[in-house]
Design a protein around this motif. Structure first.
Motif, PDB file in Angstrom:
ATOM      1  N   ALA A   1      -0.011  -0.402   7.345  1.00  0.00           N
ATOM      2  CA  ALA A   1       0.884   0.065   6.850  1.00  0.00           C
ATOM      3  C   ALA A   1       2.232  -0.852   7.343  1.00  0.00           C
ATOM      4  O   ALA A   1       3.030  -1.347   6.722  1.00  0.00           O
ATOM      5  CB  ALA A   1       1.268   1.482   7.310  1.00  0.00           C
ATOM      6  N   ASP A   2       2.152  -1.111   8.749  1.00  0.00           N
ATOM      7  CA  ASP A   2       3.320  -1.761   9.139  1.00  0.00           C
ATOM      8  C   ASP A   2       3.548  -3.276   8.676  1.00  0.00           C
ATOM      9  O   ASP A   2       4.504  -3.837   8.339  1.00  0.00           O
ATOM     10  CB  ASP A   2       3.077  -1.997  10.724  1.00  0.00           C
TER      11      ASP A   2
ATOM     12  N   LEU B   1       3.244  -4.017   5.561  1.00  0.00           N
ATOM     13  CA  LEU B   1       3.509  -3.717   4.367  1.00  0.00           C
ATOM     14  C   LEU B   1       5.065  -3.425   4.446  1.00  0.00           C
ATOM     15  O   LEU B   1       5.479  -3.006   3.474  1.00  0.00           O
ATOM     16  CB  LEU B   1       2.798  -2.802   3.424  1.00  0.00           C
ATOM     17  N   GLY B   2       5.373  -3.095   5.623  1.00  0.00           N
ATOM     18  CA  GLY B   2       6.816  -2.661   5.746  1.00  0.00           C
ATOM     19  C   GLY B   2       7.024  -1.175   5.778  1.00  0.00           C
ATOM     20  O   GLY B   2       8.069  -0.634   5.835  1.00  0.00           O
ATOM     21  N   VAL B   3       5.978  -0.319   6.132  1.00  0.00           N
ATOM     22  CA  VAL B   3       5.874   1.241   6.088  1.00  0.00           C
ATOM     23  C   VAL B   3       5.823   1.544   7.666  1.00  0.00           C
ATOM     24  O   VAL B   3       4.810   0.920   8.110  1.00  0.00           O
ATOM     25  CB  VAL B   3       4.591   1.655   5.345  1.00  0.00           C
ATOM     26  N   ARG B   4       6.912   2.137   8.197  1.00  0.00           N
ATOM     27  CA  ARG B   4       6.964   2.639   9.284  1.00  0.00           C
ATOM     28  C   ARG B   4       5.974   3.740   9.637  1.00  0.00           C
ATOM     29  O   ARG B   4       5.744   4.373   8.676  1.00  0.00           O
ATOM     30  CB  ARG B   4       8.326   2.714   9.945  1.00  0.00           C
ATOM     31  N   SER B   5       5.582   4.017  10.867  1.00  0.00           N
ATOM     32  CA  SER B   5       4.865   5.092  11.385  1.00  0.00           C
ATOM     33  C   SER B   5       5.459   6.139  11.991  1.00  0.00           C
ATOM     34  O   SER B   5       6.639   5.594  12.790  1.00  0.00           O
ATOM     35  CB  SER B   5       3.681   4.780  12.077  1.00  0.00           C
ATOM     36  N   GLY B   6       5.491   7.705  12.077  1.00  0.00           N
ATOM     37  CA  GLY B   6       6.038   8.342  12.698  1.00  0.00           C
ATOM     38  C   GLY B   6       5.978   8.209  14.185  1.00  0.00           C
ATOM     39  O   GLY B   6       5.027   7.713  14.748  1.00  0.00           O
ATOM     40  N   GLU B   7       6.969   8.922  14.901  1.00  0.00           N
ATOM     41  CA  GLU B   7       6.887   8.914  16.470  1.00  0.00           C
ATOM     42  C   GLU B   7       5.659   9.729  16.795  1.00  0.00           C
ATOM     43  O   GLU B   7       5.290  10.752  15.993  1.00  0.00           O
ATOM     44  CB  GLU B   7       8.195   9.362  17.165  1.00  0.00           C
ATOM     45  N   PRO B   8       5.088   9.911  18.120  1.00  0.00           N
ATOM     46  CA  PRO B   8       4.230  10.677  18.573  1.00  0.00           C
ATOM     47  C   PRO B   8       4.596  12.174  18.561  1.00  0.00           C
ATOM     48  O   PRO B   8       5.984  12.577  18.809  1.00  0.00           O
ATOM     49  CB  PRO B   8       4.083  10.330  20.089  1.00  0.00           C
TER      50      PRO B   8
END
Length: 303
Positions: free
Chosen positions: A88-89, A91-98
């Motif tokens: 995802a990263d 492709l420019g898609v961020r991941s949520g925080e823990p």
């Protein structure tokens, strides 16, 4: 017991690179040559991979994804979730925080039909939001519950005003705060055009159910790439991409590839092109993605 089935394999294959070794000799029985123009083959691939709700374009994530794995230990889930986040990263898609609230839920189970039915029963509104623009039809929902695929999924997407980031269609129960009467969202257009629209399609939630007994000879790397693909794109569960290389073929042919193919990554990169903010219709999306797939495959073939 269930976690033990996948924990060691995921840790070894997704988190670590295998030692280099000479490939074994392979006897090739048949060579199939596709003489069609690359653009035609790319269009076929795109049409078979993607499936959007009726009258909508293919959606993508524009808010951070938060992936949760059910029925896996932390040790088993971590390399899988890290792999999806890494794809995802890229492709420019961020991941949520823990500690974020999952909007992608992956359930590993030995009884996928019962689990899919239980998910639907627990949140029927989450699957049928009362508007055809948010998800596929009831036939696809029946396949999600009663189908026999090793991996089944259900995407929910939302038509969104790209100017405000707010939902662009009315749902049952929407009221005007001033009058208390039923009302639809107001969209203020910044330009008048019959060719373009400021309405885009955003992924909002994905349910994925994995049948651990149906994984068979699929490797952990193939499984991780497959799950990343259906997490990040609206993949057609009825599509046939057997004529092209794709991770989507691994359950029919586990020896078809190590994971993502060039076609798969070209599709995802085209879908997540940063210079494309809004979409007009499904055909326009397919044309755009097919062009990018064809360019990528053609350039990879150059010396």
């Amino acid at each position: 017991m269930l976690a033990a089935l996948v924990s060691m394999a995921l840790l070894a294959a997704v988190q670590q690179d295998p030692p280099p070794q000479d490939p074994p000799a392979t006897r090739v029985d048949d060579i199939v040559v596709d003489g069609r123009p690359l653009r035609v083959v790319a269009e076929e691939f795109v049409d078979n991979v993607g499936e959007a709700p009726r009258d909508r374009g293919l959606a993508r994530w524009r808010r951070p994804i938060c992936v949760g794995a059910v029925n896996l230990t932390t040790e088993a889930a971590r390399p899988l979730l890290d792999h999806i986040a890494s794809v995802a990263d890229g492709l420019g898609v961020r991941s949520g925080e823990p500690g974020c609230r999952p909007n992608v839920i992956i359930v590993f189970t030995e009884d996928p039909r019962a689990v899919a039915a239980a998910i639907l029963e627990a949140d029927p509104r989450g699957f049928r939001l009362g508007h055809r623009n948010f998800h596929l039809d009831s036939g696809h929902l029946g396949d999600f519950v009663d189908g026999d695929r090793a991996i089944r999924w259900w995407h929910t997407s939302v038509p969104t005003d790209s100017e405000t980031g707010r939902r662009a269609v009315r749902l049952p129960g929407d009221l005007d705060p001033a009058t208390g009467l039923p009302a639809a969202p107001m969209i203020y257009s910044t330009s008048a055009s019959r060719l373009f629209t400021q309405i885009r399609d955003d992924l909002s939630r994905v349910f994925i159910v994995v049948d651990v007994d149906g994984i068979g000879d699929v490797t952990p790397q193939q499984l991780a790439d497959y799950l990343a693909f259906v997490t990040l794109a609206q993949i057609d569960p009825r599509g046939d991409v057997s004529r092209q290389a794709s991770v989507l073929n691994v359950f029919d042919d586990p020896g078809s590839g190590a994971g993502f193919s060039d076609w798969d990554m070209a599709y995802l990169r085209a879908l997540y092109r940063p210079d494309v903010e809004t979409r007009t219709n499904s055909r326009a999306v397919s044309d755009d993605v097919a062009d990018a797939v064809a360019r990528t495959i053609r350039s990879s073939a150059q010396p």
